[in-house]
Design a protein around this motif. Structure first.
Motif, PDB file in Angstrom:
ATOM      1  N   ASN A  77       0.837  -1.201   0.000  1.00 19.14           N
ATOM      2  CA  ASN A  77       0.000   0.000   0.000  1.00 19.14           C
ATOM      3  C   ASN A  77       0.881   1.264   0.000  1.00 19.14           C
ATOM      4  OD1 ASN A  77      -1.934   2.078   0.758  1.00 19.14           O
ATOM      5  ND2 ASN A  77      -3.308   0.382   1.288  1.00 19.14           N
ATOM      6  N   ALA A  78       0.417   2.305  -0.694  1.00 17.10           N
ATOM      7  CA  ALA A  78       1.224   3.519  -0.835  1.00 17.10           C
ATOM      8  C   ALA A  78       1.283   4.346   0.447  1.00 17.10           C
ATOM      9  CB  ALA A  78       0.689   4.378  -1.979  1.00 17.10           C
ATOM     10  N   PHE A  79       0.315   4.143   1.343  1.00 22.65           N
ATOM     11  CA  PHE A  79       0.299   4.930   2.584  1.00 22.65           C
ATOM     12  C   PHE A  79       0.914   4.107   3.713  1.00 22.65           C
ATOM     13  CE2 PHE A  79      -2.998   6.562  -0.112  1.00 22.65           C
ATOM     14  CZ  PHE A  79      -2.823   7.930  -0.022  1.00 22.65           C
ATOM     15  N   ILE A 148      -6.986   3.702  12.078  1.00 19.60           N
ATOM     16  CA  ILE A 148      -6.124   4.575  11.279  1.00 19.60           C
ATOM     17  C   ILE A 148      -6.370   6.032  11.676  1.00 19.60           C
ATOM     18  CG2 ILE A 148      -5.659   5.359   8.908  1.00 19.60           C
ATOM     19  CD1 ILE A 148      -6.545   2.655   7.876  1.00 19.60           C
ATOM     20  N   MET A 219     -10.326  -6.148   6.706  1.00 21.00           N
ATOM     21  CA  MET A 219      -9.331  -5.460   5.875  1.00 21.00           C
ATOM     22  C   MET A 219      -8.226  -6.450   5.536  1.00 21.00           C
ATOM     23  SD  MET A 219      -7.531  -1.668   6.108  1.00 21.00           S
ATOM     24  CE  MET A 219      -8.869  -0.530   5.825  1.00 21.00           C
ATOM     25  N   LEU A 233       2.934   0.119   2.076  1.00 17.74           N
ATOM     26  CA  LEU A 233       2.146   0.997   2.969  1.00 17.74           C
ATOM     27  C   LEU A 233       1.829   0.362   4.317  1.00 17.74           C
ATOM     28  CD1 LEU A 233       0.559   3.715   3.109  1.00 17.74           C
ATOM     29  CD2 LEU A 233      -1.372   2.434   2.300  1.00 17.74           C
ATOM     30  N   MET A 273      -6.933  -4.192   1.087  1.00 17.89           N
ATOM     31  CA  MET A 273      -5.545  -4.266   1.523  1.00 17.89           C
ATOM     32  C   MET A 273      -5.276  -3.189   2.564  1.00 17.89           C
ATOM     33  SD  MET A 273      -2.130  -3.328  -0.548  1.00 17.89           S
ATOM     34  CE  MET A 273      -2.448  -4.203  -2.069  1.00 17.89           C
ATOM     35  N   THR A 275      -2.918  -0.852   5.335  1.00 15.30           N
ATOM     36  CA  THR A 275      -1.722  -0.009   5.265  1.00 15.30           C
ATOM     37  C   THR A 275      -0.636  -0.481   6.227  1.00 15.30           C
ATOM     38  OG1 THR A 275      -2.767   1.396   6.897  1.00 15.30           O
ATOM     39  CG2 THR A 275      -3.026   2.024   4.599  1.00 15.30           C
TER      40      THR A 275
ATOM     41  N   TRP B 370     -12.686   7.819   6.583  1.00 16.69           N
ATOM     42  CA  TRP B 370     -11.773   8.168   5.497  1.00 16.69           C
ATOM     43  C   TRP B 370     -10.550   7.243   5.469  1.00 16.69           C
ATOM     44  CZ3 TRP B 370      -7.038   9.197   7.367  1.00 16.69           C
ATOM     45  CH2 TRP B 370      -6.947   9.645   8.667  1.00 16.69           C
ATOM     46  N   GLY B 371     -10.234   6.601   6.589  1.00 19.56           N
ATOM     47  CA  GLY B 371      -9.089   5.684   6.613  1.00 19.56           C
ATOM     48  C   GLY B 371      -9.261   4.573   5.595  1.00 19.56           C
ATOM     49  N   ARG B 372     -10.494   4.090   5.448  1.00 19.64           N
ATOM     50  CA  ARG B 372     -10.756   3.030   4.476  1.00 19.64           C
ATOM     51  C   ARG B 372     -10.618   3.528   3.041  1.00 19.64           C
ATOM     52  NH1 ARG B 372     -16.047   0.094   7.214  1.00 19.64           N
ATOM     53  NH2 ARG B 372     -15.003  -0.532   9.141  1.00 19.64           N
ATOM     54  N   LEU B 374      -8.625   5.892   2.132  1.00 28.73           N
ATOM     55  CA  LEU B 374      -7.193   6.055   1.936  1.00 28.73           C
ATOM     56  C   LEU B 374      -6.508   4.713   1.702  1.00 28.73           C
ATOM     57  CD1 LEU B 374      -5.772   8.779   2.043  1.00 28.73           C
ATOM     58  CD2 LEU B 374      -4.816   8.084   4.238  1.00 28.73           C
ATOM     59  N   ALA B 375      -6.890   3.709   2.488  1.00 27.72           N
ATOM     60  CA  ALA B 375      -6.277   2.379   2.333  1.00 27.72           C
ATOM     61  C   ALA B 375      -6.571   1.833   0.942  1.00 27.72           C
ATOM     62  CB  ALA B 375      -6.793   1.428   3.407  1.00 27.72           C
ATOM     63  N   ALA B 376      -7.800   2.038   0.463  1.00 33.82           N
ATOM     64  CA  ALA B 376      -8.150   1.584  -0.889  1.00 33.82           C
ATOM     65  C   ALA B 376      -7.344   2.355  -1.933  1.00 33.82           C
ATOM     66  CB  ALA B 376      -9.654   1.766  -1.128  1.00 33.82           C
ATOM     67  N   THR B 377      -7.232   3.663  -1.747  1.00 34.70           N
ATOM     68  CA  THR B 377      -6.468   4.494  -2.679  1.00 34.70           C
ATOM     69  C   THR B 377      -5.030   3.999  -2.795  1.00 34.70           C
ATOM     70  OG1 THR B 377      -7.805   6.424  -2.115  1.00 34.70           O
ATOM     71  CG2 THR B 377      -5.669   6.861  -3.131  1.00 34.70           C
ATOM     72  N   GLY B 378      -4.437   3.673  -1.657  1.00 38.06           N
ATOM     73  CA  GLY B 378      -3.024   3.292  -1.645  1.00 38.06           C
ATOM     74  C   GLY B 378      -2.742   1.894  -2.139  1.00 38.06           C
ATOM     75  N   SER B 379      -3.796   1.090  -2.323  1.00 41.32           N
ATOM     76  CA  SER B 379      -3.569  -0.317  -2.673  1.00 41.32           C
ATOM     77  C   SER B 379      -3.454  -0.553  -4.167  1.00 41.32           C
ATOM     78  CB  SER B 379      -4.696  -1.183  -2.088  1.00 41.32           C
ATOM     79  OG  SER B 379      -5.906  -0.940  -2.765  1.00 41.32           O
ATOM     80  N   ILE B 386       2.002   7.233  -5.783  1.00 40.14           N
ATOM     81  CA  ILE B 386       1.422   8.275  -4.937  1.00 40.14           C
ATOM     82  C   ILE B 386       2.475   8.873  -4.016  1.00 40.14           C
ATOM     83  CG2 ILE B 386      -0.012   8.475  -2.852  1.00 40.14           C
ATOM     84  CD1 ILE B 386      -2.075   6.723  -4.224  1.00 40.14           C
ATOM     85  N   PRO B 388       2.245  10.330  -0.512  1.00 39.20           N
ATOM     86  CA  PRO B 388       1.225  10.468   0.534  1.00 39.20           C
ATOM     87  C   PRO B 388       1.087  11.889   1.074  1.00 39.20           C
ATOM     88  CG  PRO B 388       2.540   8.504   0.918  1.00 39.20           C
ATOM     89  CD  PRO B 388       3.193   9.238  -0.215  1.00 39.20           C
ATOM     90  N   VAL B 391      -1.698  13.956  -0.848  1.00 38.96           N
ATOM     91  CA  VAL B 391      -3.048  13.429  -1.034  1.00 38.96           C
ATOM     92  C   VAL B 391      -4.047  14.112  -0.100  1.00 38.96           C
ATOM     93  CG1 VAL B 391      -4.488  11.363  -0.880  1.00 38.96           C
ATOM     94  CG2 VAL B 391      -2.159  11.205  -1.797  1.00 38.96           C
ATOM     95  N   GLU B 411      -2.268  14.849   5.929  1.00 43.56           N
ATOM     96  CA  GLU B 411      -2.477  15.005   7.376  1.00 43.56           C
ATOM     97  C   GLU B 411      -3.982  14.998   7.675  1.00 43.56           C
ATOM     98  OE1 GLU B 411      -0.124  15.570   9.876  1.00 43.56           O
ATOM     99  OE2 GLU B 411       1.644  15.622   8.566  1.00 43.56           O
ATOM    100  N   PRO B 412      -4.407  14.173   8.652  1.00 44.00           N
ATOM    101  CA  PRO B 412      -5.832  14.125   8.995  1.00 44.00           C
ATOM    102  C   PRO B 412      -6.314  15.475   9.531  1.00 44.00           C
ATOM    103  CG  PRO B 412      -4.598  12.373  10.120  1.00 44.00           C
ATOM    104  CD  PRO B 412      -3.588  13.280   9.491  1.00 44.00           C
TER     105      PRO B 412
END
Lengths: 462, 462
Positions: A77-79, A148, A219, A233, A273, A275, B370-372, B374-379, B386, B388, B391, B411-412
């Motif tokens: 994962n990228a994060f 997270i 997850m 990630l 997936m 992080t 939003w963590g989910r 982000l995790a999807a985005t990074g996968s 990316i 991070p 983003v 940053e959250p």
């Protein structure tokens, strides 16, 4: 709107009733102390992250004079969560050796910026301090799992680690089953049982031991690679394996990468997936004083392969426990894709079937809907295209009774629906897809998709 | 086991109660007769496939002297249903022209072997016979949707088609709203409303009309390409668009391929690609007698682009109706991924977020997790990785009120949870992910994952 709710409930319950998850407690049972590898002490404790008072911190130390060989696979994962970044750095600084592993649950320390990095390093330093004066700086690997975007209550975590120092009254480090079990419990988040296994194996008459633990229930769709590959990630699958075999660091990494592809990277609960996904293996060599006994791929490919295969089946055992405990799961399903041109093709199809919402809801509904299996199979881009007239799909019962062919060489069988229902109503099931193209096979393990999955994940943060 | 059920129900209902799907009937409404393109007659009828007596056969004829330009995109699934194979063949034989389209619902005619192919060709021939003596052989395209692995009750289907011959007493072909609506109804399977739209547009002062219909509610994650690309298959998303514009066959295909990527290939209900997915467009040129008015990419790229963009937004309207009607859906969510290096990267991330079980259950639970996201985005593996720290993730309310940033430059944010809850409790929502790398953007449309989805799909065949 509320007036419509009762009728909606009635409709839900009038068709497929919610089936509770099967009992899972028996997947955890006492293990004889003698089954664990020597040269490790460990514990699990409550440091104060989880509001419930449950164990949330595990400390694992290798006690051999030399640092252990260490290998890891991290999420792609990228994060990257802070502990992933830090563990990669530790492995690099120490030429793939380590003496300790510290793990917290309840907070993933992911997407936590600079503070998160400082906290992860603080956990490393505090655990280093437990190792005594023989230790160099940063010989500790670190893993975190949980929510997270929240920072760790770091002073509580550090106090927890410090409670294990040699002069502490509250030190609980040990090497018996209870110590291993406490550590495994400290890994847990939404898990319903601790995941701990041990095994004894022999290579060329030498006896070795291996023990490991992991956690994860949601997850879960890991794709982990060795350190320093592009774009890892953070992750919610955590696992560690400790062995008393002596293995060179390079061979340990190569064996782990192979094993993870065929175990943790071949399971799915929900296709998501994380992080923070991390698998660590330590090999401290305490079983053999003879330096010639070090397992190394270049020096002796045969013994290396025997070790690699032990590690692979052991990792698969641990990985399957995660699927058993999948959020809301009522089924444990092995997806075997055979006769592909390449392992990657077979693995890709097995992954697609294992993540198909339609296949997984049919499994929950105990419906032998092979059309959905076929549609999923056909949707994957492959290196060698499928020939539909060669594809067969079968259910393999887990009680040893004969397989039930659903589709043979692209033609639907006249299926005995009663028999199909019988097979699919058992907790364990194997779906076999035979492509008839080549000789490569892959296995994947997955679970079903239930009302309970929706409930757990519609409601996670609250 | 049954003793545990009441407590399981209690547990289910005590946390997230099942929310019924919002009313959907208003997505279908009468359209003035004058809004439909000229030169087409059509009907929908019950030929006897569906046991309920519902409409299950649509016949659509172009009445212009010359055959219409025809283009299509078919599923890339490896298990092509017979109607897909046959329609591809028809397009090839007739140099991408056609005069008719015949569609049945209730049976997908997929995985039906030689019999399935014969049945699909029989449907083509029977519809050809309605076209009169000006027709050559095989000028009809064919589509089927419904259960996989069952053969058509072909004599009933053929009798249905023959009931529309010019000397038949029961002929119901027409060109008014009622005729279009009947055809759209005959497309439906688990759809809860017919999906029909019409639009009038102008290019260089010439007025054109376009109308179309589609169907689909589950097994919706199309990936369709133009004919004769590698490995297409069968599909549960069916759609057709008829226009009175004159467009050269090659430009019509190129416009449709572009449009489908940005409409039907950008929606997901459950992430499952069907074996029959087909979108057909007919352009019969009845709006213009002037042959110079034919739209062609090479002759006049500007008018071609105007037409292509009309087709794209119209196709997106039709595609979104499918998501609105997604099985068990209570939310309609636009996922916008902006600032990517390439369109493909943006599209890949938008697709991953749109199919994430964790994101979709959080949407059902109305949890701003939003963590989910982000995790999807990074996968997702990307052409440009990316960063991070660049983003950002926001919720865009659909009532025009200000966006709610959840994560800014990695940053959250301190999120106003009450405001987040307010935004997410509305039926329509937009999630924006800004990557901050490049200038390419993609949109995807998805729905949530509910108890009702599990019920419908745990129970489909029975």
């Amino acid at each position: 709107m509320s007036a419509r709710l009762p009728s909606l409930w009635k409709r839900l319950s009038s068709t497929i009733s919610p089936r509770p998850a099967p009992p899972k407690a028996h997947h955890h049972a006492p293990i004889p102390d003698a089954a664990f590898p020597s040269g490790y002490v460990l514990t699990g404790l409550h440091c104060g992250i989880k509001k419930t008072g449950a164990l949330d911190l595990a400390v694992i130390l290798s006690t051999t004079p030399k640092p252990a060989s260490a290998a890891a696979c991290f999420t792609r994962n990228a994060f990257k969560a802070a502990p992933v970044v830090v563990s990669e750095e530790v492995l690099q600084r120490n030429a793939s050796t380590a003496r300790a592993l510290v793990v917290n649950s309840g907070c993933a320390n992911a997407v936590t910026g600079k503070q998160g990095m400082e906290d992860a390093w603080a956990m490393v330093r505090a655990t280093d301090a437990l190792l005594g004066c023989s230790a160099k700086e940063s010989e500790t690997l670190v893993m975190s799992t949980g929510v997270i975007g929240q920072t760790l209550p770091i002073s509580k975590v550090l106090a927890g680690i410090e409670s294990q120092s040699s002069d502490s009254q509250t030190k609980s480090l040990g090497s018996d089953f209870t110590a291993w079990e406490r550590a495994a419990k400290a890994f847990m988040t939404t898990d319903t049982f601790p995941k701990l296994r041990a095994r004894t194996f022999s290579i060329d008459g030498r006896e070795y031991k291996m023990a490991g633990m992991d956690k994860g229930a949601g997850m879960i769709h890991p794709d982990m690679g060795p350190p320093r590959t592009a774009g890892q990630l953070h992750a919610t699958l955590l696992g560690c394996i400790m062995t008393d075999a002596a293995v060179s660091p390079r061979s340990l990494q190569s064996a782990l990468t192979y094993a993870v592809d065929r175990s943790f990277n071949s399971i799915s609960v929900d296709g998501d997936m994380s992080t923070n996904d991390t698998i660590v293996v330590l090999a401290n060599g305490s079983a053999a004083s003879d330096p010639a006994a070090e397992i190394d791929e270049e020096r002796d490919p045969r013994t290396y392969q025997l070790f690699r295969d032990e590690l692979t089946t052991f990792a698969a055992d641990l990985a399957q426990l995660v699927v058993r405990d999948g959020e809301g799961a009522t089924k444990f399903v092995t997806v075997s894709v055979n006769g592909a041109a390449t392992y990657e093709d077979a693995h890709r199809i097995a992954s697609r079937i294992s993540t198909s919402a339609l296949v997984k809801t049919a499994l929950y509904g105990q419906d032998a809907n092979w059309g959905r299996i076929l549609a999923a199979t056909g949707s994957v881009p492959l290196s060698v295209p499928i020939d539909p007239t060669r594809v067969s799909v079968s259910f393999i019962p887990t009680d040893g009774s004969p397989a039930l062919p659903l589709l043979v060489n692209g033609e639907p069988e006249t299926v005995d629906e009663a028999r199909a229902k019988e097979i699919i109503s058992v907790e364990d099931l194997e779906i076999e897809v035979q492509l008839g193209i080549g000789s490569e096979n892959a296995k994947y393990w997955t679970c079903d998709f239930s009302y309970e999955y929706v409930r757990i994940n519609g409601d996670y943060r609250s």
